[in-house]
Design an enzyme around this catalytic site. Structure first.
Site, PDB file in Angstrom:
ATOM      1  N   HIS A  37       1.384  -1.404   0.254  1.00  0.00           N
ATOM      2  CA  HIS A  37       0.331   0.264   0.032  1.00  0.00           C
ATOM      3  C   HIS A  37       1.088   1.617   0.045  1.00  0.00           C
ATOM      4  O   HIS A  37       0.667   2.382  -0.952  1.00  0.00           O
ATOM      5  CB  HIS A  37      -0.922   0.149   1.260  1.00  0.00           C
ATOM      6  CG  HIS A  37      -2.159  -1.048   2.027  1.00  0.00           C
ATOM      7  ND1 HIS A  37      -1.411  -1.720   2.216  1.00  0.00           N
ATOM      8  CD2 HIS A  37      -2.851  -1.391   0.550  1.00  0.00           C
ATOM      9  CE1 HIS A  37      -2.857  -2.942   2.057  1.00  0.00           C
ATOM     10  NE2 HIS A  37      -3.593  -2.169   1.751  1.00  0.00           N
ATOM     11  N   GLN A  61     -17.616  -6.539  -1.483  1.00  0.00           N
ATOM     12  CA  GLN A  61     -16.342  -7.370  -2.465  1.00  0.00           C
ATOM     13  C   GLN A  61     -16.789  -8.911  -2.000  1.00  0.00           C
ATOM     14  O   GLN A  61     -15.204  -9.646  -2.286  1.00  0.00           O
ATOM     15  CB  GLN A  61     -15.855  -6.871  -3.092  1.00  0.00           C
ATOM     16  CG  GLN A  61     -14.903  -6.641  -1.951  1.00  0.00           C
ATOM     17  CD  GLN A  61     -13.133  -5.167  -2.285  1.00  0.00           C
ATOM     18  OE1 GLN A  61     -13.845  -4.665  -2.513  1.00  0.00           O
ATOM     19  NE2 GLN A  61     -12.733  -6.038  -2.417  1.00  0.00           N
ATOM     20  N   GLY A 147      -2.701  -1.931  -7.346  1.00  0.00           N
ATOM     21  CA  GLY A 147      -1.155  -2.982  -7.172  1.00  0.00           C
ATOM     22  C   GLY A 147      -0.939  -3.570  -8.192  1.00  0.00           C
ATOM     23  O   GLY A 147      -2.336  -4.474  -8.589  1.00  0.00           O
ATOM     24  N   GLN A 153      -7.807  -7.209 -11.183  1.00  0.00           N
ATOM     25  CA  GLN A 153      -8.516  -6.032 -10.695  1.00  0.00           C
ATOM     26  C   GLN A 153      -8.479  -4.874 -11.512  1.00  0.00           C
ATOM     27  O   GLN A 153      -9.195  -4.041 -12.271  1.00  0.00           O
ATOM     28  CB  GLN A 153      -8.489  -5.773  -8.585  1.00  0.00           C
ATOM     29  CG  GLN A 153      -9.150  -4.229  -8.308  1.00  0.00           C
ATOM     30  CD  GLN A 153      -9.183  -4.372  -7.135  1.00  0.00           C
ATOM     31  OE1 GLN A 153      -9.576  -5.089  -6.428  1.00  0.00           O
ATOM     32  NE2 GLN A 153      -7.987  -3.577  -6.670  1.00  0.00           N
ATOM     33  N   VAL A 176       4.819  -5.809  -4.611  1.00  0.00           N
ATOM     34  CA  VAL A 176       5.831  -5.508  -3.270  1.00  0.00           C
ATOM     35  C   VAL A 176       6.880  -6.712  -2.561  1.00  0.00           C
ATOM     36  O   VAL A 176       5.278  -7.459  -2.460  1.00  0.00           O
ATOM     37  CB  VAL A 176       5.809  -4.584  -2.234  1.00  0.00           C
ATOM     38  CG1 VAL A 176       7.233  -4.451  -1.290  1.00  0.00           C
ATOM     39  CG2 VAL A 176       5.442  -3.592  -2.930  1.00  0.00           C
TER      40      VAL A 176
HETATM   41  O1  PAF Z   1      -7.768  -3.820  -4.104  1.00  0.00           O
HETATM   42  C1  PAF Z   1      -8.244  -3.780  -2.503  1.00  0.00           C
HETATM   43  O2  PAF Z   1      -8.066  -3.471  -1.554  1.00  0.00           O
HETATM   44  C2  PAF Z   1      -9.825  -3.343  -3.199  1.00  0.00           C
HETATM   45  O3  PAF Z   1     -10.355  -4.250  -3.642  1.00  0.00           O
HETATM   46  C3  PAF Z   1     -10.382  -2.143  -3.077  1.00  0.00           C
HETATM   47  C4  PAF Z   1      -9.691  -1.485  -4.841  1.00  0.00           C
HETATM   48  C5  PAF Z   1      -9.478  -0.959  -2.289  1.00  0.00           C
HETATM   49  C6  PAF Z   1     -12.321  -1.659  -3.598  1.00  0.00           C
HETATM   50  O4  PAF Z   1     -12.261  -2.222  -2.594  1.00  0.00           O
END
Ligand code: PAF
Length: 283
Positions: A37, A61, A147, A153, A176
């Site tokens: 992150h 999700q 990432g 995604q 990473v």
């Molecule tokens: O990659 C993530 O942490 C999540 O899928 C995101 C993009 C923040 C959406 O909730």
């Protein structure tokens, strides 16, 4: 750093920044930060005039049997880290704001959302796209950072942005890894010592097939078999998928011709980890 919990407040701030001609960068996250992150945060600070990080563990999700409740959370620690890094705004909405009673609209990227992770995580990408589009609408970012570990995604979100004419540039930054190769993930904290050792087979197998491709191997059946053998040599693992696919449509490739995504998902006990590598072949 200013922390906002309200959508209307965040929208006002963004409008003001835009009026001043500021370029806004967004790092959408579900919190519990690790270096992965933070690499996104650093790049965002570098490229944008103002950096917004969102922390929202998105219920939409997660499937009914997934780890929404157990997903690690530590907002206090996350907030301290962001403050030190020089982030301008932390946006932490609650679920009632993002999905108020009567919420009915979802975004789907058909043809991409049901492949790879989407096969075993039904509805996952619908939830991701819906929340990310909401964040884009609230925060109106010029740049948004994701990432490569979640490469599917990233591909889906880029397609969504293209199809819906969104004015946001999506930047995808490299995976990473720990020194021993394990890709950083918030879920790594759930691994037992033995499972963590077994999980090193993910990056080891990807390194091996990368070398095979570098030496000229193009047959994806052989490459997948190599990955399968390395991972199955560990005990207590369950392979969800090993796929070698086209980077645009995510369709399986019989041979690697130019560029391919090699993506894997494996269960170590209840912990499902993903990893990938993008291989390039010179013609
Ligand atoms: O990659 C993530 O942490 C999540 O899928 C995101 C993009 C923040 C959406 O909730």
């Amino acid at each position: 750093m200013k922390t906002c919990t309200q959508i209307y407040e965040m929208k006002d701030i963004v409008k003001n920044l835009k009026r001043q001609g500021m370029r806004i960068g967004l790092v959408p996250t579900m919190g519990y930060f690790h270096e992965g992150h933070l690499s996104l945060v650093r790049e965002c600070i570098e490229m944008a005039d103002r950096t917004v990080v969102s922390v929202f563990v998105n219920p939409a999700q997660f499937g009914p049997n997934e780890d929404f409740k157990q997903y690690p959370r530590d907002l206090e620690r996350d907030s301290e880290i962001l403050e030190k890094k020089g982030v301008d705004y932390l946006f932490v909405p609650d679920a009632e704001q993002i999905y108020p009673q009567g919420f009915k609209t979802y975004v789907e990227v058909k043809g991409l959302q049901d492949k790879l992770c989407g096969r075993s995580r039904i509805g996952h990408f619908r939830g991701v796209c819906t929340v990310v589009l909401k964040l884009f609408n609230i925060l109106n970012p010029d740049l948004a950072f994701f990432g490569q570990k979640d490469q599917q995604q990233a591909i889906i979100l880029k397609k969504m942005a293209q199809d819906l004419d969104l004015d946001v540039k999506i930047e995808v930054l490299p995976i990473v890894r720990e020194e021993d190769g394990l890709a950083l993930s918030s879920r790594n904290v759930y691994l037992s010592t033995e499972q963590r050792k077994a999980a090193l087979s993910l990056s080891r197998s990807l390194r091996e097939v990368q070398q095979m491709v570098d030496k000229g191997e193009r047959d994806t059946i052989l490459l997948k078999k190599k990955i399968q053998d390395i991972i199955n040599s560990e005990s207590l693992v369950r392979i969800d998928y090993i796929q070698i696919v086209d980077m645009e449509n995510l369709d399986p490739l019989p041979r690697i011709e130019k560029r391919a995504l090699i993506a894997i998902a494996v269960y170590f006990g209840k912990v499902r980890l993903i990893d990938n590598v993008i291989v390039y072949v010179k013609e």
